[in-house]
Design a protein around this motif. Structure first.
Motif, PDB file in Angstrom:
ATOM      1  N   THR A   1       0.453  -1.332   0.305  1.00 50.91           N
ATOM      2  CA  THR A   1       0.071   0.556   0.174  1.00 50.91           C
ATOM      3  C   THR A   1       1.434   0.796  -0.125  1.00 50.91           C
ATOM      4  OG1 THR A   1      -1.246  -1.197   1.391  1.00 50.91           O
ATOM      5  CG2 THR A   1      -1.968   0.645   1.114  1.00 50.91           C
ATOM      6  N   ALA A   2       2.182   1.127   0.576  1.00 49.43           N
ATOM      7  CA  ALA A   2       3.272   2.462   0.873  1.00 49.43           C
ATOM      8  C   ALA A   2       3.819   2.429  -1.068  1.00 49.43           C
ATOM      9  CB  ALA A   2       4.512   2.417   1.695  1.00 49.43           C
ATOM     10  N   LEU A   3       3.578   1.586  -1.254  1.00 42.30           N
ATOM     11  CA  LEU A   3       3.517   1.439  -2.911  1.00 42.30           C
ATOM     12  C   LEU A   3       2.759   2.182  -3.750  1.00 42.30           C
ATOM     13  CD1 LEU A   3       6.556   0.359  -4.425  1.00 42.30           C
ATOM     14  CD2 LEU A   3       5.181  -1.653  -5.564  1.00 42.30           C
ATOM     15  N   ALA A   4       1.607   1.783  -3.278  1.00 38.87           N
ATOM     16  CA  ALA A   4       0.544   1.740  -4.040  1.00 38.87           C
ATOM     17  C   ALA A   4       0.722   3.871  -4.014  1.00 38.87           C
ATOM     18  CB  ALA A   4      -0.237   1.834  -3.931  1.00 38.87           C
ATOM     19  N   GLY A   5       1.208   4.609  -2.834  1.00 45.35           N
ATOM     20  CA  GLY A   5       1.022   5.288  -2.281  1.00 45.35           C
ATOM     21  C   GLY A   5       2.264   6.451  -2.784  1.00 45.35           C
ATOM     22  N   ILE A   6       2.603   5.588  -2.983  1.00 50.05           N
ATOM     23  CA  ILE A   6       4.061   6.480  -3.658  1.00 50.05           C
ATOM     24  C   ILE A   6       3.451   6.706  -5.186  1.00 50.05           C
ATOM     25  CG2 ILE A   6       6.342   5.467  -5.015  1.00 50.05           C
ATOM     26  CD1 ILE A   6       7.153   5.171  -2.392  1.00 50.05           C
ATOM     27  N   LEU A   7       3.192   6.039  -6.075  1.00 52.79           N
ATOM     28  CA  LEU A   7       2.770   5.508  -7.241  1.00 52.79           C
ATOM     29  C   LEU A   7       1.569   6.711  -7.681  1.00 52.79           C
ATOM     30  CD1 LEU A   7       2.299   1.908  -7.914  1.00 52.79           C
ATOM     31  CD2 LEU A   7       3.601   3.536  -9.447  1.00 52.79           C
ATOM     32  N   VAL A   8       0.230   6.698  -6.718  1.00 50.69           N
ATOM     33  CA  VAL A   8      -0.077   7.765  -6.650  1.00 50.69           C
ATOM     34  C   VAL A   8       0.372   9.206  -6.761  1.00 50.69           C
ATOM     35  CG1 VAL A   8      -2.088   9.076  -5.281  1.00 50.69           C
ATOM     36  CG2 VAL A   8      -2.032   6.037  -5.998  1.00 50.69           C
ATOM     37  N   GLU A   9       1.310   9.359  -5.711  1.00 51.75           N
ATOM     38  CA  GLU A   9       1.842  10.899  -5.986  1.00 51.75           C
ATOM     39  C   GLU A   9       2.448  11.044  -7.108  1.00 51.75           C
ATOM     40  OE1 GLU A   9       4.376  14.284  -5.198  1.00 51.75           O
ATOM     41  OE2 GLU A   9       5.651  12.058  -6.024  1.00 51.75           O
ATOM     42  N   ARG A  10       3.679  10.124  -7.588  1.00 49.20           N
ATOM     43  CA  ARG A  10       4.390   9.920  -9.089  1.00 49.20           C
ATOM     44  C   ARG A  10       3.218  10.436 -10.554  1.00 49.20           C
ATOM     45  NH1 ARG A  10       8.938  12.133  -8.693  1.00 49.20           N
ATOM     46  NH2 ARG A  10       8.049  13.135  -6.907  1.00 49.20           N
ATOM     47  N   LEU A  11       2.252   9.682 -10.435  1.00 46.97           N
ATOM     48  CA  LEU A  11       1.505   9.672 -11.365  1.00 46.97           C
ATOM     49  C   LEU A  11       0.399  10.882 -11.566  1.00 46.97           C
ATOM     50  CD1 LEU A  11       0.962   5.723 -12.292  1.00 46.97           C
ATOM     51  CD2 LEU A  11       2.474   7.325 -13.038  1.00 46.97           C
ATOM     52  N   THR A  12      -0.079  11.410 -10.383  1.00 50.21           N
ATOM     53  CA  THR A  12      -1.025  11.640 -10.399  1.00 50.21           C
ATOM     54  C   THR A  12      -0.839  13.537  -9.472  1.00 50.21           C
ATOM     55  OG1 THR A  12      -2.115  11.128  -7.751  1.00 50.21           O
ATOM     56  CG2 THR A  12      -2.619   9.998 -10.273  1.00 50.21           C
ATOM     57  N   ILE A  13      -0.509  12.895  -8.643  1.00 51.60           N
ATOM     58  CA  ILE A  13      -0.205  14.426  -8.024  1.00 51.60           C
ATOM     59  C   ILE A  13       1.065  15.299  -8.427  1.00 51.60           C
ATOM     60  CG2 ILE A  13       0.039  15.664  -5.340  1.00 51.60           C
ATOM     61  CD1 ILE A  13      -2.292  14.182  -6.420  1.00 51.60           C
ATOM     62  N   TYR A  14       2.286  14.393  -8.494  1.00 53.00           N
ATOM     63  CA  TYR A  14       3.299  15.591  -9.206  1.00 53.00           C
ATOM     64  C   TYR A  14       3.204  16.105 -10.360  1.00 53.00           C
ATOM     65  CZ  TYR A  14       8.205  15.713  -9.845  1.00 53.00           C
ATOM     66  OH  TYR A  14       9.338  16.568 -10.561  1.00 53.00           O
ATOM     67  N   PRO A  15       2.601  15.881 -11.437  1.00 49.98           N
ATOM     68  CA  PRO A  15       2.075  15.877 -12.359  1.00 49.98           C
ATOM     69  C   PRO A  15       1.578  17.292 -12.602  1.00 49.98           C
ATOM     70  CG  PRO A  15       1.487  13.730 -13.130  1.00 49.98           C
ATOM     71  CD  PRO A  15       1.724  14.368 -11.534  1.00 49.98           C
ATOM     72  N   ALA A  16       0.414  16.836 -12.189  1.00 45.96           N
ATOM     73  CA  ALA A  16      -0.377  18.466 -11.777  1.00 45.96           C
ATOM     74  C   ALA A  16       0.068  19.184 -10.044  1.00 45.96           C
ATOM     75  CB  ALA A  16      -1.963  17.834 -11.294  1.00 45.96           C
ATOM     76  N   ARG A  17       1.404  19.558  -9.553  1.00 44.71           N
ATOM     77  CA  ARG A  17       1.681  20.252  -8.386  1.00 44.71           C
ATOM     78  C   ARG A  17       1.384  21.543  -8.472  1.00 44.71           C
ATOM     79  NH1 ARG A  17       5.963  18.389 -11.432  1.00 44.71           N
ATOM     80  NH2 ARG A  17       7.429  19.188 -12.549  1.00 44.71           N
ATOM     81  N   ASN A  18       1.179  22.135 -10.058  1.00 42.96           N
ATOM     82  CA  ASN A  18       1.356  23.215 -10.490  1.00 42.96           C
ATOM     83  C   ASN A  18      -0.438  24.378 -10.404  1.00 42.96           C
ATOM     84  OD1 ASN A  18       4.119  23.716 -10.554  1.00 42.96           O
ATOM     85  ND2 ASN A  18       4.642  23.479 -12.192  1.00 42.96           N
ATOM     86  N   ALA A  19      -1.323  22.713 -10.249  1.00 44.24           N
ATOM     87  CA  ALA A  19      -2.397  23.521 -10.385  1.00 44.24           C
ATOM     88  C   ALA A  19      -3.304  23.904  -9.359  1.00 44.24           C
ATOM     89  CB  ALA A  19      -2.975  22.472 -10.666  1.00 44.24           C
ATOM     90  N   SER A  20      -4.187  24.526  -9.201  1.00 42.32           N
ATOM     91  CA  SER A  20      -4.642  25.018  -7.763  1.00 42.32           C
ATOM     92  C   SER A  20      -5.263  24.157  -6.310  1.00 42.32           C
ATOM     93  CB  SER A  20      -6.251  25.508  -8.119  1.00 42.32           C
ATOM     94  OG  SER A  20      -7.263  24.640  -8.756  1.00 42.32           O
ATOM     95  N   PRO A  21      -4.989  24.439  -5.518  1.00 40.70           N
ATOM     96  CA  PRO A  21      -5.718  23.629  -4.432  1.00 40.70           C
ATOM     97  C   PRO A  21      -6.956  22.893  -4.789  1.00 40.70           C
ATOM     98  CG  PRO A  21      -5.401  25.220  -3.395  1.00 40.70           C
ATOM     99  CD  PRO A  21      -4.778  25.941  -4.761  1.00 40.70           C
ATOM    100  N   ILE A  22      -7.905  23.212  -5.100  1.00 44.71           N
ATOM    101  CA  ILE A  22      -8.875  22.418  -5.699  1.00 44.71           C
ATOM    102  C   ILE A  22      -9.043  21.281  -6.688  1.00 44.71           C
ATOM    103  CG2 ILE A  22     -10.233  23.838  -7.281  1.00 44.71           C
ATOM    104  CD1 ILE A  22     -12.042  22.359  -5.062  1.00 44.71           C
TER     105      ILE A  22
END
Lengths: 314, 290
Positions: free
Chosen positions: B71-92
């Protein structure tokens, strides 16, 4: 404003055309729900795009409208119109109770408070069985009756809902381009500057929140009479989330974008039924992908894309 | 007397679960200012992996470790694949991404494991214990103990290790942390891994009592979020206490008022808290009244 009038006329024309020439009741049923979602999204778009606030509990206002109308007509024999007005009263009261304290504060407190409110209202729908019928739903809601005319066919509802939606869009466009709307836009950019101009920003936000809640409540009342049956599963947190998603997918700053989002997210599940149980998978993927690659929404994002493609060709 | 003890004990058990989830919310919020609505799905993933490994006959400690690590690995994947590419987007936008993720992960889980609840064997026997007139299953005690150990370990990590201190510095002021030579990106990644691992732990230890189902994460996630808000969203001590307070109040409300409205209790507390003391019990007083 001219472009908006043009777009609105176009929309009204298309809706009229569909209403006159469509013979398929299934399409009318899908479109009627879409029109009601459009009504909710118009209000939510004002709240999110202009006041910069998010509501994660709009399904609850939708549900309050539906259940107040449904209970008063089915169990107490009220006329649909008086029940609809009472439902508006209940929705506005609930919005006041949540909105007044939450909007005094900066930041996303309205989002958190409406999230909690939404779950509470859902549990009440589910558990207050004597009044709401509980998880199995509320049956026996009479069809809508206005000015001595009883609405029976899907087509009649379609014309009514289309008319209400067009009027709501007209109202929202005028509001957005009035001094009030400009004050809201200013608020969206800088709250401090708007206050310095002498506006009571808390009150501005509250008024928009009330308008958006009232529109959701109205959609709920209409839905109860159209469907003649309501159950708590139509008013969950996931539905609130879907409304917000419609607005964001289309593009927060644009009313038309929000309507596009509503159309897309309402039609998509109908198409995705070919995937049967896996439709949620596709839905989730599309949602995440749009947000990552077109964070300003489809409306603006696709526009930019066309612009860039055109530039590449030249 | 036995009755109230019973309610307190069951409140402490669910409170321990909420505390772990709330701590997960806080860690991600501090690192990225994102409210991660997919948090509940990490809980579900933990429980699902646990059920799968146990069904394949793996010994419990091994299954436990694997479930949390995956699950920790899944957390890492989630960050790399979705949050990191969109890190400059608005909080909403980021919040909507996490909501989309939650739908996506839930859909994947349904696809992989089906809709039926999967059983997980109890870790230390099924024989109920009697404590001063109240009855508890041993698993409850274990949940409490493991949650306390996990929270304590996290506290040591944040207070004593260099990495933990760097994470706290980032939470306090990201720019200042950068100026001191702290690289923020790996810390964000680490915070997703830690947060997912804590939630997975919650899912693993609750699964023998509740079974593992694909949609168990939503409600647990929302309640964990309520607990985090109760504690102030930015304070790890606050979110843990918030979790326990929420669990106990919920259990008392279900016992003395009405069990039908049990699920509403947590959210009534959330709304009241936001109306009366919006910065939470232990939050920073950065909220400005207009």
């Amino acid at each position: 404003m001219k472009n908006h009038y043009f777009a609105l006329t176009l929309l009204a024309g298309v809706l009229l055309g569909i209403g006159l020439f469509n013979k398929n009741d299934y399409y009318f049923n899908v479109l009627n729900i879409l029109l009601l979602k459009g009504l909710i999204v118009v209000g939510l778009s004002l709240l999110m795009g202009y006041a910069g606030q998010v509501s994660l509990g709009h399904a609850a206002f939708y549900g309050l409208g539906a259940y107040t109308s449904g209970i008063l007509t089915a169990k107490y024999g009220w006329s649909p119109l008086s029940a609809l007005l009472a439902a508006q009263g209940v929705t506005l009261l609930a919005a006041l109770i949540i909105g007044i304290p939450a909007l005094r504060l900066k930041g996303h407190y309205l989002a958190m408070a409406t999230l909690g409110f939404g779950v509470i209202v859902y549990v009440i729908f589910k558990e207050m069985i004597d009044l709401t019928g509980g998880p199995s739903g509320l049956v026996g809601i009479p069809p809508l009756e206005l000015l001595g005319h009883t609405f029976l066919e899907s087509r009649q509802y379609f014309f009514l809902f289309a008319l209400i939606l067009v009027l709501a869009i007209l109202f929202a466009l005028h509001l957005a381009h009035s001094p009030f709307g400009r004050a809201l836009l200013a608020l969206h950019d800088s709250e401090a500057a708007t206050m310095a101009l002498g506006y009571d920003t808390g009150r501005l936000k509250l008024i928009v929140f009330l308008i958006s809640a009232a529109l959701a409540g109205l959609a709920g009342s209409l839905y109860a009479h159209f469907a003649m049956f309501i159950s708590p599963t139509s008013f969950t947190f996931l539905h609130s989330v879907k409304f917000v998603t419609m607005v964001v997918i289309g593009g927060v700053a644009s009313l038309w974008g929000a309507l596009l989002g509503a159309a897309l997210l309402s039609v998509l599940p109908e198409i995705l039924t070919v995937f049967e149980d896996y439709d949620v998978l596709v839905f989730g993927t599309i949602l995440v992908a749009i947000m990552i690659f077109l964070p300003e929404g489809l409306f603006k994002g696709l526009g930019n894309l066309f612009y860039r493609l055109k530039k590449c060709k030249n | 007397m036995g009755e109230i003890l019973q309610f307190l004990l069951s409140g402490l058990t669910s409170g321990a679960i909420y505390a772990l989830i709330a701590l997960g919310f806080t860690i991600i919020y501090n690192a990225t200012e994102v409210i991660n609505f997919a948090q509940g799905e990490f809980v579900m993933l933990g429980a699902m992996f646990m059920a799968t490994f146990c069904a394949h006959g793996l010994p419990i400690p091994l299954a436990f470790t694997l479930a949390v690590a995956l699950t920790a690995l899944a957390g890492i994947l989630v960050e790399r694949l979705t949050i990191y590419p969109a890190r400059n987007a608005s909080p909403i936008t980021l919040i909507i991404i996490t909501i989309g993720l939650s739908i996506l992960i839930k859909g994947l889980a349904m696809f992989m494991w089906g809709k039926n609840p999967l059983p997980v064997p109890s870790f230390i026997g099924e024989k109920p214990l009697r404590i001063g007139g109240a009855t508890v299953v041993p698993q409850s005690i274990l949940i409490l103990a493991m949650a306390v150990i996990a929270v304590w370990a996290m506290e040591i990590f944040f207070q004593k290790t260099l990495t933990g201190k760097a994470m706290r510095a980032c939470a306090a002021n990201r720019l200042a942390a950068r100026l001191l030579g702290i690289r923020v990106e790996p810390l964000v990644l680490l915070s997703f891994a830690l947060s997912a691992a804590l939630s997975a732990l919650a899912g693993v230890i609750i699964s023998p009592i509740t079974f593992a189902t694909y949609d168990m994460g939503t409600m647990l996630g929302l309640k964990g979020f309520s607990a985090a808000v109760l504690g102030g969203l930015t304070s790890s001590t606050g979110s843990v206490l918030g979790g326990f307070i929420l669990g106990i109040l919920e259990s008392l409300a279900a016992g003395y008022l009405s069990s039908a409205y049990k699920d509403a209790a947590a959210f009534i507390i959330l709304v009241l808290m936001l109306l009366l003391k919006p910065e939470g019990l232990f939050g920073k007083k950065e909220i400005k009244k207009l």
